[in-house]
Design a protein around this motif. Structure first.
Motif, mmCIF file in Angstrom:
data_model
loop_
_atom_site.group_PDB
_atom_site.id
_atom_site.type_symbol
_atom_site.label_atom_id
_atom_site.label_comp_id
_atom_site.label_asym_id
_atom_site.label_seq_id
_atom_site.Cartn_x
_atom_site.Cartn_y
_atom_site.Cartn_z
ATOM 1 N N ASP A 227 23.854 36.602 37.567
ATOM 2 C CA ASP A 227 23.476 34.762 37.232
ATOM 3 C C ASP A 227 23.960 33.763 36.776
ATOM 4 O OD1 ASP A 227 22.638 35.847 34.969
ATOM 5 O OD2 ASP A 227 20.454 34.632 35.304
ATOM 6 N N ILE A 228 25.434 34.547 35.582
ATOM 7 C CA ILE A 228 25.639 33.541 34.427
ATOM 8 C C ILE A 228 27.221 33.685 35.050
ATOM 9 C CG2 ILE A 228 26.586 33.904 32.501
ATOM 10 C CD1 ILE A 228 24.148 34.740 30.556
ATOM 11 N N ALA A 229 27.988 35.439 35.399
ATOM 12 C CA ALA A 229 29.692 35.149 36.042
ATOM 13 C C ALA A 229 29.508 34.060 37.044
ATOM 14 C CB ALA A 229 29.191 36.830 36.397
ATOM 15 N N GLU A 230 28.137 34.675 38.004
ATOM 16 C CA GLU A 230 28.272 33.225 39.219
ATOM 17 C C GLU A 230 28.915 31.605 38.982
ATOM 18 O OE1 GLU A 230 25.887 36.523 42.563
ATOM 19 O OE2 GLU A 230 24.952 35.273 41.593
ATOM 20 N N ALA A 231 27.331 31.777 38.075
ATOM 21 C CA ALA A 231 27.449 29.928 37.771
ATOM 22 C C ALA A 231 29.433 30.254 37.237
ATOM 23 C CB ALA A 231 26.451 29.601 36.570
ATOM 24 N N LEU A 232 29.762 30.551 36.727
ATOM 25 C CA LEU A 232 31.071 30.454 35.767
ATOM 26 C C LEU A 232 31.952 30.147 37.019
ATOM 27 C CD1 LEU A 232 30.706 31.956 32.266
ATOM 28 C CD2 LEU A 232 30.465 29.591 32.975
ATOM 29 N N ALA A 233 31.628 31.629 37.749
ATOM 30 C CA ALA A 233 32.792 31.563 39.070
ATOM 31 C C ALA A 233 32.918 30.205 39.961
ATOM 32 C CB ALA A 233 32.876 32.507 40.062
ATOM 33 N N GLU A 234 31.327 29.728 40.109
ATOM 34 C CA GLU A 234 30.841 29.027 40.807
ATOM 35 C C GLU A 234 31.490 27.290 40.208
ATOM 36 O OE1 GLU A 234 27.399 25.837 41.200
ATOM 37 O OE2 GLU A 234 27.203 28.182 40.764
ATOM 38 N N MET A 235 32.262 27.037 39.266
ATOM 39 C CA MET A 235 32.844 26.349 39.103
ATOM 40 C C MET A 235 34.395 25.735 39.188
ATOM 41 S SD MET A 235 31.835 26.234 35.057
ATOM 42 C CE MET A 235 32.917 24.765 34.722
ATOM 43 N N GLY A 236 35.362 27.328 39.476
ATOM 44 C CA GLY A 236 36.380 27.216 40.426
ATOM 45 C C GLY A 236 37.151 27.519 38.781
ATOM 46 N N PRO A 237 37.187 28.092 37.931
ATOM 47 C CA PRO A 237 37.749 27.850 36.610
ATOM 48 C C PRO A 237 39.596 28.311 36.986
ATOM 49 C CG PRO A 237 36.687 29.867 36.367
ATOM 50 C CD PRO A 237 35.852 29.121 37.390
ATOM 51 N N SER A 238 40.709 28.095 36.504
ATOM 52 C CA SER A 238 41.829 28.271 36.693
ATOM 53 C C SER A 238 42.462 29.212 36.162
ATOM 54 C CB SER A 238 43.284 27.957 37.193
ATOM 55 O OG SER A 238 42.970 26.236 35.956
ATOM 56 N N PHE A 239 41.541 29.079 34.466
ATOM 57 C CA PHE A 239 42.375 30.211 33.322
ATOM 58 C C PHE A 239 41.184 30.559 32.966
ATOM 59 C CE2 PHE A 239 42.223 26.209 31.197
ATOM 60 C CZ PHE A 239 42.264 26.213 30.552
ATOM 61 N N PHE A 240 41.021 31.601 31.694
ATOM 62 C CA PHE A 240 39.968 31.853 30.881
ATOM 63 C C PHE A 240 40.422 31.832 29.718
ATOM 64 C CE2 PHE A 240 36.072 34.609 29.158
ATOM 65 C CZ PHE A 240 35.401 33.647 29.419
ATOM 66 N N ARG A 241 40.026 31.053 28.619
ATOM 67 C CA ARG A 241 40.492 31.056 27.261
ATOM 68 C C ARG A 241 39.893 32.169 26.824
ATOM 69 N NH1 ARG A 241 39.546 27.469 22.030
ATOM 70 N NH2 ARG A 241 41.152 28.318 20.789
ATOM 71 N N LEU A 242 40.760 33.009 26.333
ATOM 72 C CA LEU A 242 39.977 34.625 24.957
ATOM 73 C C LEU A 242 40.428 35.159 24.003
ATOM 74 C CD1 LEU A 242 41.738 37.520 26.216
ATOM 75 C CD2 LEU A 242 40.691 36.439 28.103
ATOM 76 N N PRO A 243 40.281 35.493 22.780
ATOM 77 C CA PRO A 243 38.645 36.217 22.756
ATOM 78 C C PRO A 243 37.925 34.945 22.673
ATOM 79 C CG PRO A 243 39.638 36.690 20.729
ATOM 80 C CD PRO A 243 40.743 36.041 22.089
ATOM 81 N N GLY A 244 38.324 33.510 22.249
ATOM 82 C CA GLY A 244 37.784 32.600 21.404
ATOM 83 C C GLY A 244 38.121 32.020 20.508
ATOM 84 N N GLY A 245 37.400 30.587 19.675
ATOM 85 C CA GLY A 245 37.996 30.331 18.737
ATOM 86 C C GLY A 245 37.901 30.998 17.281
ATOM 87 N N ASN A 246 36.836 29.788 16.646
ATOM 88 C CA ASN A 246 36.582 30.912 15.513
ATOM 89 C C ASN A 246 36.001 32.682 15.809
ATOM 90 O OD1 ASN A 246 37.168 28.324 14.388
ATOM 91 N ND2 ASN A 246 34.732 27.941 14.034
ATOM 92 N N ASN A 247 36.166 33.029 16.319
ATOM 93 C CA ASN A 247 34.837 33.889 16.870
ATOM 94 C C ASN A 247 36.554 34.592 16.490
ATOM 95 O OD1 ASN A 247 33.984 35.541 16.954
ATOM 96 N ND2 ASN A 247 33.804 36.612 18.856
ATOM 97 N N LEU A 248 37.748 34.747 16.637
ATOM 98 C CA LEU A 248 39.062 35.236 16.462
ATOM 99 C C LEU A 248 38.756 35.525 15.532
ATOM 100 C CD1 LEU A 248 41.740 36.064 17.590
ATOM 101 C CD2 LEU A 248 42.757 33.709 17.560
ATOM 102 N N GLU A 249 38.758 34.896 14.390
ATOM 103 C CA GLU A 249 39.664 34.316 13.117
ATOM 104 C C GLU A 249 38.667 35.293 12.354
ATOM 105 O OE1 GLU A 249 41.260 30.026 12.369
ATOM 106 O OE2 GLU A 249 39.047 30.578 13.280
ATOM 107 N N GLY A 250 37.682 36.065 12.005
ATOM 108 C CA GLY A 250 36.797 36.446 11.455
ATOM 109 C C GLY A 250 36.697 35.698 9.832
ATOM 110 N N GLN A 251 35.471 35.912 8.896
ATOM 111 C CA GLN A 251 35.879 35.014 7.943
ATOM 112 C C GLN A 251 36.954 35.757 6.576
ATOM 113 O OE1 GLN A 251 33.790 32.818 6.619
ATOM 114 N NE2 GLN A 251 33.132 32.368 9.123
ATOM 115 N N THR A 252 37.063 37.051 6.979
ATOM 116 C CA THR A 252 37.725 37.697 6.523
ATOM 117 C C THR A 252 38.835 38.436 7.204
ATOM 118 O OG1 THR A 252 36.617 40.495 6.048
ATOM 119 C CG2 THR A 252 36.517 38.333 4.330
ATOM 120 N N THR A 253 39.869 38.742 6.196
ATOM 121 C CA THR A 253 40.629 40.090 7.012
ATOM 122 C C THR A 253 40.401 40.690 8.098
ATOM 123 O OG1 THR A 253 42.965 38.902 5.738
ATOM 124 C CG2 THR A 253 42.991 40.742 7.327
ATOM 125 N N ALA A 254 39.528 41.830 6.931
ATOM 126 C CA ALA A 254 38.339 42.743 7.703
ATOM 127 C C ALA A 254 37.911 42.525 8.990
ATOM 128 C CB ALA A 254 37.879 43.310 6.632
#
Length: 669
Positions: A227-254
């Motif tokens: 249901d979530i995938a269909e809702a997102l596809a319903e919008m007709g997006p042309s790109f998907f920015r991944l794997p995210g913003g802050n979630n990429l960085e980590g609080q530490t290098t590790a």
């Protein structure tokens, strides 16, 4: 005297009622990039990623603590705890669920998982369950484990059995399919694994790496919630920015996101402590992101780690080598030749020998927080451009502050503000130099009506859900993005998904109920709710056109905004209008084409400015489509607080003539 007053009053009223005249050019100024509207995403556990079990593999927990048992509970007197296994199921997953069936028990004894704030159970759907088990000490036990989907009160909706053997002292995976015969009336349901208390009396068994999947989007193994995938596809997006913003960085290098820890068998993915306070399973990893893009017809805009963590640490200038190599491997996993790259060979072994599409790579995220981006950008991009000359690298610092070398061809710009700010900044990019530099509006949303409470707790101004006012303000800004799409090549609202029961950000396109409403989406365990901002994104994305037609400009700082594009494939002109005023406003459009249809369509989103779509009233504000009178000259009244998309058909010859854009301007990557 009275006649004079009446005439004067009528004159004033007539003046106020006069329509704004918008004269549209017959010649397009530039091509609208095919990447203009897309989506930005952070992490998928409990939402887009379809896995139903929470804390399924005891990743990143401390054995022996009650917190390690989050979402798990004993059934009928079993003794359960999370232990650090002496013989772990894999090096990535050191922990296991240690279960003892006490002596003297009758009936079914074992444990349960409550999912992400519940589990949706639908009759006729087939659920795929699996787990690993082993007996720490060999025994003569042989019997069945019963896997149930049941309510918290004990009503069983579907069941399966798998055989366990006491002689199994090494890890073994067992799998089962469950097809419920009855749908649950709520999501207050459990996944249970139990054994007969009498026959299993005194047995101790260790379990690891559980999984429970419902049917997934396009039937992908380890895939997306339908249901979530269909809702997102319903919008007709042309790109998907991944794997995210802050979630990429980590609080530490590790604790940064590392692509190679997110691919391959689930049992080999250690997970990581995410940047929003919860563990990322990384079940939704790089390969799943890429196949998701293919399934929806999007291209990825992929980020690589840039040597900076949210805790404030940066990799020193002479120590970036290993991280640059990891970024090279990440890109090669996506587009490399399997015969030349081990990372590409890994992709091939996972069933995708052909390269994925990849045109854009973002270097970091919001690196304007760090003064070290200049040397990190220089070293990373210099090395990567030499290896991947056809990739466009996107910078994430403040635009030209400081200047970077090599000079970025693309910059990522983020803004979270008030609805008024967005409407007042509809001309944000009009003054930018046309020097070949392109811009990515990678994150934007109206999140508060109070500029002093943009990131604070809900209260003064802070929005719980997108409102009509916030969506209309965003639409005003988006008309500016479309007008400036000669330099703005992509834009993605953020955040994308939010949970009804638990989220750090308040504004989302959607929310779902397994937990989340579209922030664009809000959702819960069993439903997805589309917000007002969701519908604005959808209206703009599905009606983007392929060429921009200049027209009379809106008043900078006014309350009425518009943009005009042509769509060659449908021989039509599409006009987008945002009216942020509290009263309706009229516009007269002058179209310089030979043949214009006498009628067209209007898709209109409008309502009380403070109204929102919520779990209790998810369809309060939805677009309404109607037929309007059109022609070479026509007048349209835009309702108060509204977003409007008008579609007008043209003669095919008119479209061909208006499509003559400079060939150089048609090249969008």
């Amino acid at each position: 005297m009275w006649n004079f007053k009446i005439v004067g009053l009528l004159t004033i009223l007539a003046t106020k009622a006069l329509a704004v005249t918008v004269t549209v050019s017959a010649t397009a100024s530039h091509a609208v990039p095919t990447t203009l509207f897309g989506q930005m995403f952070e992490s998928g556990d409990g939402g887009l990623y379809a896995e139903l079990l929470q804390n399924r593999a005891f990743q990143q927990v401390t054995p022996g603590t009650s917190a390690a048992l989050s979402a798990w509970a004993a059934v009928n007197g079993a003794t359960i705890s999370v232990i650090q296994e002496t013989v772990p199921v894999s090096s990535a997953l050191p922990n296991a669920l240690h279960v003892t069936i006490p002596s003297g028990k009758t009936g079914q004894v074992g444990f349960s998982n409550s999912g992400y704030s519940g589990i949706k159970v639908a009759a006729g759907s087939t659920y795929s369950a699996s787990f690993y088990y082993r007996f720490p000490t060999s025994s003569s036990f042989s019997g069945n484990a019963v896997i149930n989907l049941q309510s918290t009160s004990g009503q069983v909706f579907g069941s399966a059995t798998v055989q366990l053997s006491g002689s199994q002292t090494t890890w073994k995976q067992v799998s089962a399919s469950i097809t419920p015969s009855t749908s649950a009336s709520s999501t207050s349901n459990l996944f249970t694994v139990t054994l007969d208390g009498a026959s299993a009396s005194g047995q101790t068994i260790n379990f690891a790496m559980f999984s429970l999947f419902p049917p997934t989007f396009k039937g992908r193994a380890n895939g997306m919630r339908v249901d979530i995938a269909e809702a997102l596809a319903e919008m007709g997006p042309s790109f998907f920015r991944l794997p995210g913003g802050n979630n990429l960085e980590g609080q530490t290098t590790a604790t940064r996101w590392q692509w190679n820890a997110t691919v391959g068998a689930l049992v080999n993915r250690p997970g990581r402590q995410g940047d929003w306070g919860y563990t990322n399973t990384d079940g939704l990893g790089l390969f799943e992101y890429l196949t998701w893009c293919e399934d929806v017809g999007m291209q990825p805009i992929m980020a690589i780690w840039s040597g900076y963590s949210l805790g404030g640490t940066s990799i020193a200038t002479g120590q970036l080598g290993p991280y640059i190599q990891q970024a090279m491997d990440q890109i090669n996993f996506v587009i490399g030749d399997p015969s030349q790259s081990s990372a590409a060979a890994l992709r091939s072994s996972l069933g995708h020998p052909a390269p994925f599409t990849l045109n854009y790579v973002e270097v970091g995220n919001e690196d304007f927080f760090s003064s070290t981006y200049t040397y990190r950008w220089n070293q990373i991009v210099t090395a990567l451009q030499a290896e991947f000359p056809n990739i466009h690298f996107i910078a994430t610092g403040y635009v030209n502050n400081p200047a970077l070398t090599p000079n970025p061809g693309q910059w990522d710009v983020h803004v979270y503000q008030t609805p008024t700010w967005f409407s007042q900044n509809a001309f944000y990019y009009d003054s930018y130099k046309r020097d070949g530099t392109k811009y990515f509006e990678g994150e934007y949303a109206a999140i508060s009506t109070n500029s002093n409470n943009l990131y604070g707790a809900p209260g003064t101004g802070r929005l719980t859900y997108p409102t009509v006012q916030s969506a209309v303000g965003e639409a005003a800004f988006m008309t500016g993005l479309e007008r400036n799409s000669d330099i703005v090549f992509a834009a993605s609202y953020a955040p994308l998904l939010g949970s009804v029961s638990s989220n750090q950000w308040v504004i989302f396109l959607a929310f779902f109920i397994c937990n989340f409403i579209l922030t664009k989406l809000i959702s819960s365990a069993n439903a997805v709710y589309r917000s007002t901002s969701f519908y604005v994104q959808k209206l703009f994305s599905l009606n983007r056109g392929d060429a921009y037609l200049p027209s009379t400009l809106p008043t900078n700082g006014g309350t009425l905004f518009w943009s005009v594009v042509q769509q060659t494939s449908t021989n039509s002109i599409i006009i987008k209008i945002s009216n942020t005023a509290t009263s309706s406003q009229s516009l007269t459009f002058v179209l310089p084409f030979n043949t214009v249809a006498s009628s067209g369509t209007a898709q209109v989103l409008t309502g009380d400015p403070t109204s929102s779509n919520t779990p209790s009233n998810p369809n309060l504000i939805v677009p309404v489509t109607s037929t309007i009178s059109t022609g070479k000259t026509f007048t349209y009244s835009a309702p108060a607080n509204s977003v409007n998309v008008l579609t007008v058909s043209l003669d095919r010859m008119d479209v061909r003539q208006s499509s003559r854009i400079n060939a150089l301007e048609q090249v969008w990557y």
